[in-house]
Design an enzyme around this catalytic site. Structure first.
Site, PDB file in Angstrom:
ATOM      1  N   PHE A 227      31.278  77.696  36.318  1.00  0.00           N
ATOM      2  CA  PHE A 227      31.606  76.685  37.320  1.00  0.00           C
ATOM      3  C   PHE A 227      32.655  75.695  36.811  1.00  0.00           C
ATOM      4  CE2 PHE A 227      30.832  73.143  40.241  1.00  0.00           C
ATOM      5  CZ  PHE A 227      30.733  73.820  41.450  1.00  0.00           C
ATOM      6  N   GLU A 228      32.689  75.471  35.510  1.00  0.00           N
ATOM      7  CA  GLU A 228      33.632  74.517  34.914  1.00  0.00           C
ATOM      8  C   GLU A 228      35.005  75.124  34.627  1.00  0.00           C
ATOM      9  OE1 GLU A 228      29.644  73.191  34.755  1.00  0.00           O
ATOM     10  OE2 GLU A 228      30.410  74.973  33.741  1.00  0.00           O
TER      11      GLU A 228
ATOM     12  N   HIS B 114      21.632  80.569  43.515  1.00  0.00           N
ATOM     13  CA  HIS B 114      22.588  79.904  42.623  1.00  0.00           C
ATOM     14  C   HIS B 114      23.769  80.824  42.311  1.00  0.00           C
ATOM     15  CE1 HIS B 114      23.878  77.093  39.518  1.00  0.00           C
ATOM     16  NE2 HIS B 114      23.967  78.108  38.678  1.00  0.00           N
TER      17      HIS B 114
ATOM     18  N   PHE C  98      41.981  85.989  37.127  1.00  0.00           N
ATOM     19  CA  PHE C  98      40.528  85.943  37.317  1.00  0.00           C
ATOM     20  C   PHE C  98      39.873  87.057  36.507  1.00  0.00           C
ATOM     21  CE2 PHE C  98      36.591  86.843  39.722  1.00  0.00           C
ATOM     22  CZ  PHE C  98      36.044  85.571  39.740  1.00  0.00           C
TER      23      PHE C  98
ATOM     24  N   ARG D 213      31.006  96.172  31.344  1.00  0.00           N
ATOM     25  CA  ARG D 213      32.349  95.667  31.625  1.00  0.00           C
ATOM     26  C   ARG D 213      32.914  94.817  30.486  1.00  0.00           C
ATOM     27  NH1 ARG D 213      29.633  97.155  35.631  1.00  0.00           N
ATOM     28  NH2 ARG D 213      30.550  97.838  37.613  1.00  0.00           N
TER      29      ARG D 213
END
Length: 153
Positions: free
Chosen positions: A56-57, A87, A112, A126
């Protein structure tokens, strides 16, 4: 006319933002990204890595890196694994929107490289096993996009 990015990183300066949450996965993504950058000619001294608490940061620090004028590309790496609550959905959506928004706002590519998986096993796959290393793939994309975007500078 056909425009293509080159896969030679010589002379490029790259910023990498990595989420510390799920570090056993994100450290593998970072290793893959560093390997990809160096194999394509980016000098270690031209790579800066910023660790943030979690996915999120990532967009905030990616924005600060991208707007600093120091980098030709910024790579974002993190891992969000679905849990028992909603969440996961909120974090995935906001991180993806944040990074996508930066890609459109900044004059440099913001890549990304955040895994959004249903299981730990998918994340592990991955991060360097069955499905390759998405960190490495993100590094190659950053090099290609840095060169491609400079063609319109």
């Amino acid at each position: 006319m056909v425009f293509e990015g080159h896969l030679v990183g010589t002379g490029l300066k790259v910023g990498v933002v990595v989420g510390r949450f799920n570090e056993f996965i994100t450290s593998k993504l970072l290793g893959g990204a560093l390997d990809g950058l160096k194999r394509h000619g980016v000098e270690e001294s031209d790579i800066d890595v910023a660790w943030v608490p979690g996915a999120f940061e990532i967009p905030l620090i990616a924005k600060k890196m991208a707007s600093s004028g120091k980098y030709d590309a910024v790579i974002t790496l993190g891992t969000v694994i679905r849990g028992a609550t909603t969440h996961y959905d909120y974090v995935c959506n906001e991180v993806a929107k944040g990074v996508a928004s930066l890609s459109l706002q900044m004059d440099i590519p913001v890549i990304f490289g955040v895994l959004t998986t249903e299981t730990i096993e998918q994340a592990i796959e991955r991060a360097g096993t069955k499905a390759g290393n998405k960190g490495y793939e993100s590094a190659v994309a950053a090099i290609e996009m840095a060169h491609l975007s400079k063609q319109w500078a």
